[in-house]
Design a protein around this motif. Sequence first.
Motif, PDB file in Angstrom:
ATOM      1  N   ASP A  46       0.693  -1.231   0.042  1.00 21.33           N
ATOM      2  CA  ASP A  46      -0.187  -0.054   0.024  1.00 21.33           C
ATOM      3  C   ASP A  46       0.654   1.295  -0.026  1.00 21.33           C
ATOM      4  N   GLY A  47       1.978   1.165   0.607  1.00 20.36           N
ATOM      5  CA  GLY A  47       2.787   2.318   0.642  1.00 20.36           C
ATOM      6  C   GLY A  47       3.291   2.569  -0.844  1.00 20.36           C
ATOM      7  N   TYR A  48       3.851   1.401  -1.611  1.00 23.30           N
ATOM      8  CA  TYR A  48       4.177   1.676  -2.851  1.00 23.30           C
ATOM      9  C   TYR A  48       3.014   2.050  -3.708  1.00 23.30           C
ATOM     10  N   LEU A  49       1.819   1.630  -3.446  1.00 28.30           N
ATOM     11  CA  LEU A  49       0.731   2.074  -4.166  1.00 28.30           C
ATOM     12  C   LEU A  49       0.601   3.667  -4.108  1.00 28.30           C
ATOM     13  N   ALA A  74       0.933  -6.664  -7.585  1.00 30.19           N
ATOM     14  CA  ALA A  74       0.173  -6.552  -6.161  1.00 30.19           C
ATOM     15  C   ALA A  74      -0.187  -4.939  -6.152  1.00 30.19           C
ATOM     16  N   ILE A  75       0.806  -4.151  -6.586  1.00 32.61           N
ATOM     17  CA  ILE A  75       0.574  -2.941  -6.471  1.00 32.61           C
ATOM     18  C   ILE A  75      -0.572  -2.442  -7.351  1.00 32.61           C
ATOM     19  N   ALA A  76      -0.423  -3.034  -8.567  1.00 27.91           N
ATOM     20  CA  ALA A  76      -1.517  -2.559  -9.675  1.00 27.91           C
ATOM     21  C   ALA A  76      -2.624  -3.094  -9.233  1.00 27.91           C
ATOM     22  N   MET A  77      -3.026  -3.970  -8.783  1.00 29.02           N
ATOM     23  CA  MET A  77      -4.290  -4.639  -8.071  1.00 29.02           C
ATOM     24  C   MET A  77      -4.851  -3.880  -6.878  1.00 29.02           C
TER      25      MET A  77
END
Length: 238
Positions: A46-49, A74-77
């Motif tokens: 979530d931080g990367y998102l 995972a970030i994209a989802m």
Amino acid sequence: MGMKLVFIHGAGCSSLSFYYQLRHFRSAKAIDLPGHPDGKPCDSVDGYLEWVRGFIRARRYKNVILCGHSMGGAIAMRYALKYPEELRGLILMGTGARLRVHPQYLERCREPGEGNTPWLEGHLDYYSGVSDEVYPVLKQRAAEVGPAVELNDLVACDSFDMMECVSEINLPTRVICGSEDVMTPVKYSDFLTNNIQGAVQSIIPGGGHFAHMEKFQQVNEEIEDFLATFKVSERRAA
């Protein structure tokens, strides 16, 4: 109306893993996540998102299609679930709704050995099917990113779990996986395809976890095919 294809790399990697995609899709952008190698890495998916979202918004990209590999998937989802109105579509490569990490990978990063050499040799196993053209560059970048950042990313992956909510994603989605992927096997892609409404799956014969480098022609064709579906729907709308 042109699409903006934005690539997000996996744990401990960098934008270089999309070398063959950037050569083919000239207007695409591959992001280097913070810490890969510059800056400080985020400690969760979530931080990367939120960082990726800031990156995209600062550049005012429109009609964004996010293409994420492994942790990048995972970030994209998470992005698609939280901010669906900001995206046009998703390409999920070698990823899953849950990304549990085998302890041996974590241990390898925790005990990198003298000069990080044992860790680097293990990391380079990821690229065993990659051409000699790009292998030395990947090796140099891996050494720059280092084991601590890979460990950070793998721990973030290990706690990522969207099994219960991935079905809430409501965007056109292409799921791509190498038939020989051991890290995120085909059954992970099957789950995504079966649970994201309208998702289309492409299995790349003989491809491993880095199918987009090992079998880049086939992967690029799949991406082309996915982008073409938007042009068709735009013509119909017109």
